[in-house]
Design an enzyme around this catalytic site. Structure first.
Site, short mmCIF file in Angstrom:
data_model
loop_
_atom_site.label_atom_id
_atom_site.label_comp_id
_atom_site.label_asym_id
_atom_site.label_seq_id
_atom_site.Cartn_x
_atom_site.Cartn_y
_atom_site.Cartn_z
CG HIS A 167 119.38 42.73 86.27
ND1 HIS A 167 118.70 43.87 85.93
CD2 HIS A 167 119.41 42.70 87.63
CE1 HIS A 167 118.33 44.49 87.04
NE2 HIS A 167 118.75 43.82 88.07
CB VAL A 185 126.91 46.27 82.51
CG1 VAL A 185 126.65 46.58 81.04
CG2 VAL A 185 127.33 44.81 82.68
#
Ligand code: PAF
Length: 277
Positions: A34, A173
């Site tokens: 995020h 990620v």
């Protein structure tokens, strides 16, 4: 950083902003994935708005809505560190009042993969994202490549409903061992956490087979599945080698493709994907 709940208030704050607004919709319990979206939004816009809302409408009746991890104070501390301007934390009452009856249903791209495994999921996602876009009126909105099908659904909504919002896709990620960051990783016990690395191993195997010249998509799917089956805690939901534009399953790797999978590790369902060149 302002934290607002009421829709009237966020609308008033939004109107005062000038320049471009980057928007990152989330369900909270933020992780580095995020934060990568927020950082990119920060770099590319005059103002950044993040929403935190666990959207019941996108969870199936037997899914983990109640257990979904929540920690608003921790999330707000992380967002303060990223120089976010506004955090929008809407209430269920305002998002889905009792008389609520309009839904956004996206056809075709929702029929496969997550859409097939989680009926109603994308209807919930498309509806809440359309509502959030209408409320926040962003210039750009940021989503992770990890939810590749979600990105396709949202791009469809924005195009079909003429929303004029730029959708920016940010690379997945990963943890050091390749596991894609996800709020649901918190569910994994230590043995399961280790077992979960099998997802990325299967995706990198697919990529390697493609690089080595394998063109038979079914062979690649079979080898990915065999690798995942060596992990006793893993149960395959789907393994897919699909056209990266339409998500149609490929028989031949003759165009840009996406390797996608959904695997249960114990009770935790994880998804991941990797583009195949
Ligand atoms: O990706 C998510 O976290 C959610 O699906 C989203 C886009 C915030 C909609 O609830």
């Amino acid at each position: 950083m302002q934290v607002v709940g009421p829709i009237l208030e966020i609308r008033a704050l939004r109107q005062k902003l000038s320049g471009t607004v980057g928007f990152v919709p989330t369900m909270g319990f933020l992780h580095e994935g995020h934060l990568a979206l927020v950082k990119q939004a920060r770099m590319e816009n005059s103002a950044v708005i993040v929403s935190i809302y666990v959207n019941l409408a996108q969870f199936g009746p037997r899914e983990d809505f109640r257990a979904y991890p929540r920690d608003l104070n921790r999330d707000l501390a992380l967002l303060r560190g990223e120089d976010v301007d506004i955090v929008f934390v809407p209430s269920d009452d305002e998002m889905y009042p009792p008389e609520f009856s309009s839904w956004v249903d996206v056809e075709k791209v929702t029929e496969r993969l997550e859409g097939a495994s989680r009926p109603g999921h994308f209807r919930g996602v498309a509806t809440v994202v359309a509502k959030l876009f209408n409320i926040v009126q962003p210039s750009r909105a940021y989503f992770g490549q990890k939810d590749a099908q979600q990105v396709m659904v949202i791009k469809r909504v924005v195009a079909d409903l003429n929303m004029g919002i730029e959708i920016v896709v940010v690379p997945t990620v990963r943890e050091r061992d390749g596991l894609a960051m996800s709020s649901r990783n918190i569910y994994l016990g230590p043995g399961e956490r280790q077992a979960a690395t099998v997802l990325f191993k299967a995706l990198t195997l697919a990529r390697q087979l493609g690089r080595d010249g394998e063109k038979d998509a079914e062979k690649i799917r079979r080898q990915m599945a065999s690798l995942i089956q060596t992990e006793p805690l893993a149960q395959i939901d789907y393994v897919s080698i699909a056209d990266s534009e339409t998500l149609e399953e490929l028989s031949l790797l003759d165009r840009p493709a996406l390797a996608c999978l959904a695997v249960r590790i114990g009770k935790t369902r994880l998804i991941d994907n990797l583009p195949l060149e």
